[in-house]
Scaffold this motif. Structure first.
Motif, PDB file in Angstrom:
ATOM      1  N   ILE A   1       0.869  -1.182   0.000  1.00 34.93           N
ATOM      2  CA  ILE A   1       0.000   0.000   0.000  1.00 34.93           C
ATOM      3  C   ILE A   1       0.903   1.228   0.000  1.00 34.93           C
ATOM      4  O   ILE A   1       1.752   1.394   0.892  1.00 34.93           O
ATOM      5  N   ALA A   2       0.680   2.064  -0.994  1.00 34.35           N
ATOM      6  CA  ALA A   2       1.509   3.268  -1.122  1.00 34.35           C
ATOM      7  C   ALA A   2       0.626   4.504  -1.063  1.00 34.35           C
ATOM      8  O   ALA A   2      -0.521   4.489  -1.524  1.00 34.35           O
ATOM      9  N   GLY A   3       1.196   5.598  -0.479  1.00 31.76           N
ATOM     10  CA  GLY A   3       0.501   6.880  -0.510  1.00 31.76           C
ATOM     11  C   GLY A   3       0.011   7.381   0.810  1.00 31.76           C
ATOM     12  O   GLY A   3      -0.340   8.560   0.925  1.00 31.76           O
ATOM     13  N   ALA A   4      -0.062   6.563   1.844  1.00 30.71           N
ATOM     14  CA  ALA A   4      -0.571   7.020   3.137  1.00 30.71           C
ATOM     15  C   ALA A   4       0.074   6.212   4.251  1.00 30.71           C
ATOM     16  O   ALA A   4       0.482   5.055   4.057  1.00 30.71           O
ATOM     17  N   GLU A   5       0.165   6.835   5.418  1.00 33.76           N
ATOM     18  CA  GLU A   5       0.683   6.137   6.584  1.00 33.76           C
ATOM     19  C   GLU A   5      -0.357   5.140   7.093  1.00 33.76           C
ATOM     20  O   GLU A   5      -1.558   5.285   6.860  1.00 33.76           O
ATOM     21  N   THR A   6       0.126   4.154   7.859  1.00 33.98           N
ATOM     22  CA  THR A   6      -0.762   3.103   8.363  1.00 33.98           C
ATOM     23  C   THR A   6      -1.877   3.680   9.220  1.00 33.98           C
ATOM     24  O   THR A   6      -3.039   3.260   9.119  1.00 33.98           O
ATOM     25  N   SER A   7      -1.578   4.649  10.049  1.00 34.98           N
ATOM     26  CA  SER A   7      -2.577   5.187  10.971  1.00 34.98           C
ATOM     27  C   SER A   7      -3.666   5.964  10.251  1.00 34.98           C
ATOM     28  O   SER A   7      -4.751   6.181  10.824  1.00 34.98           O
ATOM     29  N   LYS A   8      -3.427   6.412   9.007  1.00 40.06           N
ATOM     30  CA  LYS A   8      -4.431   7.149   8.257  1.00 40.06           C
ATOM     31  C   LYS A   8      -5.280   6.246   7.369  1.00 40.06           C
ATOM     32  O   LYS A   8      -6.160   6.736   6.665  1.00 40.06           O
ATOM     33  N   ILE A   9      -5.001   4.975   7.390  1.00 43.00           N
ATOM     34  CA  ILE A   9      -5.759   4.006   6.588  1.00 43.00           C
ATOM     35  C   ILE A   9      -6.735   3.289   7.513  1.00 43.00           C
ATOM     36  O   ILE A   9      -6.362   2.856   8.610  1.00 43.00           O
ATOM     37  N   ALA A  10      -7.961   3.158   7.091  1.00 41.63           N
ATOM     38  CA  ALA A  10      -8.961   2.449   7.902  1.00 41.63           C
ATOM     39  C   ALA A  10      -8.455   1.042   8.212  1.00 41.63           C
ATOM     40  O   ALA A  10      -7.869   0.378   7.348  1.00 41.63           O
ATOM     41  N   PRO A  11      -8.642   0.557   9.441  1.00 46.33           N
ATOM     42  CA  PRO A  11      -8.128  -0.773   9.797  1.00 46.33           C
ATOM     43  C   PRO A  11      -8.577  -1.882   8.848  1.00 46.33           C
ATOM     44  O   PRO A  11      -7.817  -2.804   8.565  1.00 46.33           O
ATOM     45  N   SER A  12      -9.808  -1.803   8.325  1.00 43.99           N
ATOM     46  CA  SER A  12     -10.290  -2.867   7.433  1.00 43.99           C
ATOM     47  C   SER A  12      -9.642  -2.798   6.057  1.00 43.99           C
ATOM     48  O   SER A  12      -9.747  -3.749   5.279  1.00 43.99           O
ATOM     49  N   ARG A  13      -8.992  -1.654   5.713  1.00 46.41           N
ATOM     50  CA  ARG A  13      -8.329  -1.521   4.410  1.00 46.41           C
ATOM     51  C   ARG A  13      -6.845  -1.859   4.480  1.00 46.41           C
ATOM     52  O   ARG A  13      -6.172  -1.864   3.452  1.00 46.41           O
ATOM     53  N   ARG A  14      -6.299  -2.150   5.630  1.00 47.89           N
ATOM     54  CA  ARG A  14      -4.881  -2.480   5.771  1.00 47.89           C
ATOM     55  C   ARG A  14      -4.629  -3.925   5.326  1.00 47.89           C
ATOM     56  O   ARG A  14      -5.559  -4.677   5.037  1.00 47.89           O
ATOM     57  N   LEU A  15      -3.356  -4.285   5.306  1.00 48.36           N
ATOM     58  CA  LEU A  15      -2.958  -5.635   4.903  1.00 48.36           C
ATOM     59  C   LEU A  15      -2.753  -6.509   6.131  1.00 48.36           C
ATOM     60  O   LEU A  15      -2.163  -6.068   7.136  1.00 48.36           O
ATOM     61  N   TYR A  16      -3.223  -7.770   6.031  1.00 48.18           N
ATOM     62  CA  TYR A  16      -3.086  -8.749   7.101  1.00 48.18           C
ATOM     63  C   TYR A  16      -2.632 -10.084   6.495  1.00 48.18           C
ATOM     64  O   TYR A  16      -2.756 -10.313   5.285  1.00 48.18           O
ATOM     65  N   ALA A  17      -2.159 -10.971   7.343  1.00 47.46           N
ATOM     66  CA  ALA A  17      -1.776 -12.321   6.915  1.00 47.46           C
ATOM     67  C   ALA A  17      -2.051 -13.284   8.053  1.00 47.46           C
ATOM     68  O   ALA A  17      -1.991 -12.923   9.232  1.00 47.46           O
TER      69      ALA A  17
END
Length: 730
Positions: A603-619
């Motif tokens: 994910i490029a363009g924004a810091e992790t804290s500014k991205i909604a938790p459901s839109r982040r990457l998980y494994a």
């Protein structure tokens, strides 16, 4: 196939019928007649008895019968007629002799004979006496060993054993008659195989080389050891192989002129091999409809065998029929799913194109892939019209029998960290014809619930193109975040189905969503609740070279997807998420398939804290890195229960060895992965999970159960993870 042979029997034509000349047979007359005299002598016919004497000897019908001395009634003669003289050598009876009287009959003193018979309705057939036959000891079964000579060098031994009655008997026959019947059958089987390969002078002999043992007997070899099995041998002598001395095709002119001969792979000198000849004819029958001859038919071949030269003359009659081009499409049937206009959308040819049976078969498959028909048929119909170039016009008749439009389908799964998840879908597949489907879905799970409705138009004005519009509400409550989301979406795609798997698939669309989420914020170092409004454009492109959509055993797949996202409520939350993946399948034996998967995301363009938790990457989880719970890998919340918080990049690897026997499979596997807070994956601190799975293969895909454990487990990670679902992990 005809075999020329000299005549073996002469025929004489009598009264319009052919009869074989055979030696005359003596005929015996039922009546004795005197030998006729020499030629010219008078013939004297002397009667045995005169008519008058015969009439006098007849008894009177009104006279009482007389009794012989032995008590037997004798016919009487009229009183006026003298009795005939007795035959020579027989004395006349004494008239004074008295007839012999029989002793009186004494009734038997047996009550059973004088007892009254029981009523008929009291008879019980089940209680009827059973007559026991003499029991005999069953003869022991005959065991034998089969030996085959003369077929292995010709490559026919395995084919013979597949058809052999002796081989299928598994070395045992109930009696000698059964064994001899199998010998006779196998002789004919071997002879048919040899003649089918062109060995018309072949000789096959099947025999028992050792005697069949009777009860109490034994067979000893030269060393004195007892042999308990009969030795059965099938010996074949092929002889010289017959070859083709000429190849002739009788057919009307074609376009091009050598169309038939170019596609009939037979030439002078080829063996008179039934398999070779049939495959060559099948090729002609396949090619002619592909080259504009929809009604071509092959006649009965004629192979004239000459035993003197050991050759055969091959002749094939072909009725080509008219050369034709596609005309109109006409649908029939009482239950039609859609009209002719939509059938034209599914076809890959235009009116006026040269007829090609492959295009017709492709149309039939496309109609079946819609899922709207209980049965559908496509067949060419010759019309009286002609094209300017002289070719005929062939219409396609589509016989439609629409199936039930409503379906109910479900999906159920379980994984550690995600819990139980079930999804139920109700679909009306032809809500707005043609192929306008209405879909309602319900998600019920321990940590996710949702409702959704969508409308999907398949083959929308172009084949393989799908439009879909949808609205959904979801509630998710995981360790990593909680979210309540409403979304509206539109999507255009080209996708694969189990019936119609495609090489290239793609999709693009747009989505607008509003979500209220609670998750960990690194900037605030606490769980916070925020509202997010996003507009995104999802893009996907996939390439599939695997052999099966649900259970591949060979080939590979690759895909990329990119989702540019804009935050509608500001805050600098604009970003673009990219994912690239590849899978490889290789069958190393009939029962073992090796499979591997690799995936990287960023994910490029924004810091992790500014991205909604459901839109982040998980494994972590059944479709990601097994051995870990759902979304368990990656950065964690140091302040609140050590929960995962997601990241901006990830890497995943998986290796499986899929062993299958029948409908059961065992799958050991190793998964590797990690999530990072950086924009690009670091490929460091990789975590490993190992496990084993079970598969039960069904006609709709394998049912999967996997159990795994992490290597070097850390605090907060599950010691054992369980995953249950339908389909392979990848």
């Amino acid at each position: 196939m005809r075999l020329a042979a000299p005549a073996l029997m002469a025929f004489t034509w009598l009264a319009g019928q052919a009869t074989a000349q055979t030696p005359a047979q003596p005929v015996t007359e039922a009546r004795t007649t005197p030998t006729p005299p020499a030629t010219g002598a008078p013939v004297i016919d002397t009667p045995i008895i005169s008519d008058d004497d015969f009439e006098k000897a007849l008894p009177s019908l009104s006279a009482p019968a007389q009794t012989s001395p032995t008590g037997t009634p004798q016919p009487t003669v009229p009183a006026t007629a003298a009795p005939p003289p007795p035959p020579s050598g027989v004395s006349e009876p004494d008239p004074s002799a008295q007839p012999t009287e029989l002793p009186p009959l004494t009734p038997a003193d047996d009550p059973a004979l004088t007892a009254a018979l029981p009523p008929l309705d009291s008879f019980n057939p089940d209680a009827a006496p059973v007559i026991l036959s003499e029991t005999r000891q069953a003869a022991p079964a005959i065991r034998y060993d089969l030996h085959v000579d003369g077929l292995a060098a010709l490559g026919l031994e395995n084919r013979f054993k597949d058809l052999s009655a002796l081989q299928s008997g598994k070395g045992e026959a109930a009696n000698a008659a059964m064994l001899r019947a199998r010998l006779t059958e196998d002789e004919q089987t071997a002879l048919r195989l040899l003649k089918g390969e062109g060995y018309y002078d072949a000789v096959v002999v099947a025999r028992i080389e050792s005697p069949i043992l009777q009860p109490g007997e034994s067979l000893q070899d030269a060393t004195g050891r007892t042999q308990g099995r009969a030795q059965v041998r099938v010996s074949a002598r092929a002889g010289e192989r017959y070859t083709l001395s000429s190849v002739t095709v009788k057919a009307d002119p074609t376009e091009p002129p050598t169309l038939i001969t170019d596609n009939l792979p037979l030439k002078v000198g080829d063996p008179v091999d039934a398999t070779l000849i049939k495959s060559a004819e099948a090729n002609v029958a396949l090619v002619l409809p592909q080259q504009g001859y929809p009604f071509a038919e092959l006649g009965l071949r004629d192979v004239l065998i000459d035993p003197q030269t050991r050759t055969g003359d091959y002749t094939l009659p072909v009725t080509t029929g008219p050369r034709a081009r596609f005309g109109a499409i006409r649908s029939e049937g009482q239950r039609q799913a859609f009209g002719d206009d939509h059938v034209r959308v599914l076809s890959r040819f235009d009116s006026g194109d040269l007829y090609d049976s492959r295009q017709m078969d492709d149309l039939r498959q496309a109609l079946s892939a819609t899922g709207l028909f209980a049965s559908v048929a496509v067949e060419p119909v010759l019309t009286e019209q002609k094209n300017p170039d002289g070719t005929a016009v062939v219409d396609l008749k589509i016989t439609q029998n629409a199936g039930r439009p409503r379906t109910l389908a479900g999906d159920i799964g379980f994984s550690t960290g995600q819990g139980l998840r079930t999804e139920l879908n109700w679909t009306h597949r032809n809500f707005r014809p043609p192929e306008g489907a209405l879909i309602a879905s319900v998600i019920a799970g321990t940590q996710e619930q949702g409702l959704g409705v969508s409308f999907r138009r398949s083959n929308a004005k172009r084949r393989d193109r799908t439009f879909q519009y949808g609205a959904a509400f979801n509630n998710q409550a995981y360790d990593s975040y909680e979210a309540q989301t409403i979304s509206l979406s539109v999507n255009v795609s080209r996708v694969s189905t189990p019936l119609w798997q495609k090489r290239w698939t793609w999709s693009y669309g747009a989505e607008v969503l509003a979500t209220r989420e609670t998750g960990f914020s690194k900037r605030r170092n606490a769980n916070v609740q925020d509202d997010y409004f996003y507009a995104s454009v999802p893009l996907k492109l996939n390439y599939d070279r695997s052999d099966n959509l649900l259970n591949p055993v060979r080939g590979w797949r690759a895909g990329v997807q990119s989702t540019p996202t804009v935050s509608l409520n500001g805050g600098g939350g604009n970003f673009i998420a990219n994912v690239a993946s590849a899978t490889l399948y290789r069958q190393v034996s009939p029962k073992v398939v090796l499979a591997t998967r690799a995936q990287v995301a960023s994910i490029a363009g924004a810091e992790t804290s500014k991205i909604a938790p459901s839109r982040r990457l998980y494994a972590g989880g059944g479709g990601s890195v097994r051995g870990f719970g759902y979304q368990e890998l990656g950065p964690r919340d140091p302040a609140n229960n050590n929960n995962p918080i997601g990241g901006r990049s990830s890497v995943e690897l998986a290796f499986e060895a899929r062993y299958r026997t029948g409908n059961i499979g065992i799958v050991p596997f190793v998964d590797v992965g990690q999530v990072y807070d950086k924009e690009f994956p670091q490929f460091s601190d990789l975590r490993f999970g190992v496990g084993i799975g079970a598969r039960y293969y069904t006609n709709f895909g394998p049912i999967r159960i996997d159990i795994a454990t992490p290597i070097s487990r850390r605090d907060g990670e599950s010691p054992v993870s369980l995953y249950v679902g339908i389909g392979q992990a990848f």
